[in-house]
Write a protein that holds these residues in place. Sequence first.
Motif, short mmCIF file in Angstrom:
data_model
loop_
_atom_site.label_atom_id
_atom_site.label_comp_id
_atom_site.label_asym_id
_atom_site.label_seq_id
_atom_site.Cartn_x
_atom_site.Cartn_y
_atom_site.Cartn_z
N LYS A 1 70.76 43.92 -49.13
CA LYS A 1 69.85 43.23 -48.21
C LYS A 1 70.47 43.11 -46.82
O LYS A 1 69.76 43.12 -45.81
N TRP B 1 64.63 50.16 -52.61
CA TRP B 1 63.44 49.29 -52.59
C TRP B 1 63.65 48.18 -51.56
O TRP B 1 62.75 47.88 -50.76
N LYS C 1 65.66 48.20 -48.98
CA LYS C 1 65.66 48.82 -47.65
C LYS C 1 64.23 49.06 -47.17
O LYS C 1 63.89 48.77 -46.01
N LYS C 2 63.40 49.57 -48.07
CA LYS C 2 62.02 49.92 -47.71
C LYS C 2 61.17 48.69 -47.43
O LYS C 2 60.48 48.62 -46.40
N TYR C 3 61.20 47.72 -48.35
CA TYR C 3 60.25 46.61 -48.27
C TYR C 3 60.81 45.35 -47.61
O TYR C 3 60.05 44.58 -47.01
N TRP C 4 62.09 45.10 -47.71
CA TRP C 4 62.65 43.89 -47.12
C TRP C 4 63.20 44.13 -45.72
O TRP C 4 63.02 43.31 -44.83
N ILE C 5 63.90 45.26 -45.55
CA ILE C 5 64.52 45.52 -44.26
C ILE C 5 63.55 46.20 -43.30
O ILE C 5 63.34 45.75 -42.18
N GLU C 6 62.95 47.31 -43.76
CA GLU C 6 62.01 48.04 -42.90
C GLU C 6 60.62 47.43 -42.92
O GLU C 6 59.77 47.79 -42.10
N LYS C 7 60.37 46.54 -43.88
CA LYS C 7 59.11 45.79 -43.99
C LYS C 7 57.87 46.68 -44.05
O LYS C 7 56.85 46.42 -43.41
N LYS C 8 57.98 47.76 -44.82
CA LYS C 8 56.82 48.62 -45.01
C LYS C 8 55.81 47.91 -45.89
O LYS C 8 56.19 47.16 -46.80
N PRO C 9 54.52 48.11 -45.66
CA PRO C 9 53.50 47.42 -46.46
C PRO C 9 53.44 47.95 -47.89
O PRO C 9 53.71 49.13 -48.14
#
Length: 203
Positions: A55, A105, A107-115
């Motif tokens: 994270k 996961w 990196k994608k959803y928490w860091i880069e905040k992809k929908p």
Amino acid sequence: MIKIAAVFGSPRRKGNTSTLLTHAVSGARDAGAQVTEIVLRDLKMSPCLEIYGCKEAGHCVIKDDYGDIEELLQGIDGLMLASPIFFYTVSAHTKILMDRCNSLWVKKYWIEKKPFGQKNYPRKGLFISVGSTKGKRLFDGALLSVKYFMDALDMELWKSLVFRGIETEGQIAESHAALEDAYEAGKALVLALSDRDSLKSHG
């Protein structure tokens, strides 16, 4: 050139899923892809320890063979994953890899905040599996796990090849149709990825 990772998830070196994946790899290479083979039983990987160092760092902080795999998975166009069924899901070797990809996961959803709810994935994956019984829902658990594992990789589960009633080592070699299906699936994956690139270049 299309880059593909082929992940061998069987505890057996010459298991049925390994045989099928070898044929898929041949098909992909014959179609012009660069394929990197990963044999999970040969790697030293801890299970995910859920310490969430990823994270902060954006990658898994556990120091073992997963570090190289994590980097590789982020640079491929497609994935071919093969695992036998154990208690209605993938092998322990395969599940460790999947769980360690929780870093991607995060990196994608928490860091880069992809929908959530992505439908147009830029990459594609092939899943190959065999099970010893013939139950109607034999592959349901594994397919769900693989689908959401691939989501973490920005990848759709493009195709699955599953075979019931296969147990003894080498048994799949008796099915020339299954081996041909695997070879053709490897070729078709490369074609699908090439078509994707063609559409992008004309978009």
